[in-house]
Design a protein around this motif. Structure first.
Motif, PDB file in Angstrom:
ATOM      1  N   MET A   1      -6.954   2.520  -4.646  1.00 12.08           N
ATOM      2  CA  MET A   1      -7.334   3.214  -3.422  1.00 12.08           C
ATOM      3  C   MET A   1      -6.903   4.677  -3.444  1.00 12.08           C
ATOM      4  O   MET A   1      -7.535   5.533  -2.815  1.00 12.08           O
ATOM      5  CB  MET A   1      -6.688   2.538  -2.211  1.00 12.08           C
TER       6      MET A   1
ATOM      7  N   CYS B   1       0.670   3.186   6.569  1.00  9.37           N
ATOM      8  CA  CYS B   1       0.517   2.215   5.467  1.00  9.37           C
ATOM      9  C   CYS B   1       1.269   0.921   5.756  1.00  9.37           C
ATOM     10  O   CYS B   1       1.836   0.301   4.858  1.00  9.37           O
ATOM     11  CB  CYS B   1       1.027   2.809   4.159  1.00  9.37           C
TER      12      CYS B   1
ATOM     13  N   PRO C   1      -4.604  -1.896  -4.181  1.00 12.71           N
ATOM     14  CA  PRO C   1      -3.954  -0.758  -3.517  1.00 12.71           C
ATOM     15  C   PRO C   1      -3.803   0.461  -4.426  1.00 12.71           C
ATOM     16  O   PRO C   1      -3.961   1.588  -3.989  1.00 12.71           O
ATOM     17  CB  PRO C   1      -2.591  -1.337  -3.100  1.00 12.71           C
TER      18      PRO C   1
ATOM     19  N   LEU D   1       0.823  -1.212   0.000  1.00 12.54           N
ATOM     20  CA  LEU D   1       0.000   0.000   0.000  1.00 12.54           C
ATOM     21  C   LEU D   1       0.855   1.258   0.000  1.00 12.54           C
ATOM     22  O   LEU D   1       0.529   2.241  -0.674  1.00 12.54           O
ATOM     23  CB  LEU D   1      -0.919   0.008   1.227  1.00 12.54           C
TER      24      LEU D   1
ATOM     25  N   ASP E   1     -14.300  -2.524   7.052  1.00 13.86           N
ATOM     26  CA  ASP E   1     -14.776  -1.548   8.045  1.00 13.86           C
ATOM     27  C   ASP E   1     -14.986  -2.287   9.360  1.00 13.86           C
ATOM     28  O   ASP E   1     -15.944  -3.046   9.526  1.00 13.86           O
ATOM     29  CB  ASP E   1     -16.081  -0.914   7.575  1.00 13.86           C
TER      30      ASP E   1
ATOM     31  N   TRP F   1      -3.616   3.255   9.918  1.00 10.72           N
ATOM     32  CA  TRP F   1      -3.743   2.109   9.026  1.00 10.72           C
ATOM     33  C   TRP F   1      -5.057   1.403   9.375  1.00 10.72           C
ATOM     34  O   TRP F   1      -5.127   0.583  10.273  1.00 10.72           O
ATOM     35  CB  TRP F   1      -2.566   1.141   9.171  1.00 10.72           C
ATOM     36  N   GLN F   2      -6.104   1.789   8.638  1.00  6.86           N
ATOM     37  CA  GLN F   2      -7.409   1.173   8.794  1.00  6.86           C
ATOM     38  C   GLN F   2      -7.988   0.870   7.414  1.00  6.86           C
ATOM     39  O   GLN F   2      -9.204   0.794   7.221  1.00  6.86           O
ATOM     40  CB  GLN F   2      -8.340   2.113   9.567  1.00  6.86           C
ATOM     41  N   PHE F   3      -7.115   0.762   6.437  1.00  6.59           N
ATOM     42  CA  PHE F   3      -7.551   0.402   5.093  1.00  6.59           C
ATOM     43  C   PHE F   3      -8.044  -1.046   5.115  1.00  6.59           C
ATOM     44  O   PHE F   3      -7.600  -1.851   5.907  1.00  6.59           O
ATOM     45  CB  PHE F   3      -6.382   0.530   4.112  1.00  6.59           C
TER      46      PHE F   3
ATOM     47  N   THR G   1     -10.578  -4.123  -3.394  1.00  7.04           N
ATOM     48  CA  THR G   1      -9.969  -3.004  -4.108  1.00  7.04           C
ATOM     49  C   THR G   1      -8.474  -3.264  -4.231  1.00  7.04           C
ATOM     50  O   THR G   1      -7.864  -3.800  -3.310  1.00  7.04           O
ATOM     51  CB  THR G   1     -10.191  -1.683  -3.340  1.00  7.04           C
TER      52      THR G   1
ATOM     53  N   ILE H   1     -10.237   5.237   6.110  1.00  3.45           N
ATOM     54  CA  ILE H   1     -10.519   4.892   4.720  1.00  3.45           C
ATOM     55  C   ILE H   1     -10.773   3.386   4.655  1.00  3.45           C
ATOM     56  O   ILE H   1      -9.847   2.582   4.803  1.00  3.45           O
ATOM     57  CB  ILE H   1      -9.364   5.277   3.790  1.00  3.45           C
ATOM     58  N   SER H   2     -12.023   3.005   4.460  1.00  2.00           N
ATOM     59  CA  SER H   2     -12.391   1.592   4.367  1.00  2.00           C
ATOM     60  C   SER H   2     -12.679   1.257   2.914  1.00  2.00           C
ATOM     61  O   SER H   2     -13.636   1.776   2.331  1.00  2.00           O
ATOM     62  CB  SER H   2     -13.619   1.297   5.236  1.00  2.00           C
ATOM     63  N   THR H   3     -11.868   0.407   2.343  1.00  3.52           N
ATOM     64  CA  THR H   3     -11.967   0.108   0.911  1.00  3.52           C
ATOM     65  C   THR H   3     -12.391  -1.320   0.619  1.00  3.52           C
ATOM     66  O   THR H   3     -12.501  -1.709  -0.538  1.00  3.52           O
ATOM     67  CB  THR H   3     -10.601   0.331   0.244  1.00  3.52           C
TER      68      THR H   3
END
Length: 208
Positions: free
Chosen positions: A206, A97, A203, A21, A130, A125-127, A201, A164-166
């Motif tokens: 994103m 990241c 990286p 990422l 959710d 880092w919460q990619f 998704t 940011i939740s992808t």
């Protein structure tokens, strides 16, 4: 997320990590920074990553330097909260990241350091998924630790923070440990049931 119109336009961005990422984030932040006069971009890397003789690591470090990004030495696991806060204090935006490989306690340590440094903007880092939707008590311990980070950030109003939740990273579907796509066995396993929806998704997508 806090919202404070008094927060200044970012002048110093620190990206933590340069992996799957981190590299796409670095490339795109640098691309956007070209339109912002006086905006500098740095990346926090472990000494081992900077000095690595692995071709892939050498390639990434060379690209980072060619992009004009400043390399800052730091270790999220070995450094204390105070030491990390001292590094973060030089920046007004910090973007995490690192991924899950840093360990269960690291997301909280980094968040505490960001708050201690009074970083104006923090992207933890919460990619990925959710965690609020999943809730506590899932089989993944890291999910609960990420919810602890959200609780900490929500308990304060000094630092603006962004989640940011992808959905899952696309390549994770094909990791042997995921149990979802079994290429050798020509099998796809549903998560829960055939009606379970999954968002994925890449990286690059994103941040592009």
């Amino acid at each position: 997320m806090t919202s404070d119109s008094s927060i200044p336009v970012s002048r110093g961005v620190l990206i933590i990590g340069a992996g799957e990422l981190g590299m796409p984030v670095i490339r795109n932040v640098v691309r956007r920074a070209k339109d912002k006069e006086g905006l500098s971009v740095s990346v926090l890397l472990r000494v081992g990553a900077i000095a690595s003789t692995a071709p892939c690591k050498q390639r990434d470090v060379a690209e980072i330097k060619n992009l004009g990004v400043t390399v800052v030495e730091g270790d999220l696991v070995k450094n204390t909260v105070d030491e990390l806060a001292a590094v973060f204090a030089d920046y007004d935006t910090v973007i995490g990241c690192t991924g899950i490989t840093a360990g269960l306690e690291t997301p909280m340590k980094v968040a505490q350091a960001a708050l201690q440094a009074r970083v104006p903007r923090y992207f933890p880092w919460q990619f990925g998924v959710d965690f609020d939707v999943i809730g506590r008590g899932s089989p993944q311990d890291i999910f609960d630790s990420q919810l602890d980070v959200r609780d900490l950030l929500r308990s304060q109003d000094q630092t603006e923070w962004v989640i940011i939740s992808t959905g899952m990273f696309m390549n994770y579907l094909f990791e042997p440990g995921s149990g979802m796509v079994d290429l050798p066995g020509d099998t796809v396993n549903a998560l829960g049931s055939l009606e379970t929806a999954v968002t994925v998704t890449t990286p690059h997508d994103m941040v592009s």
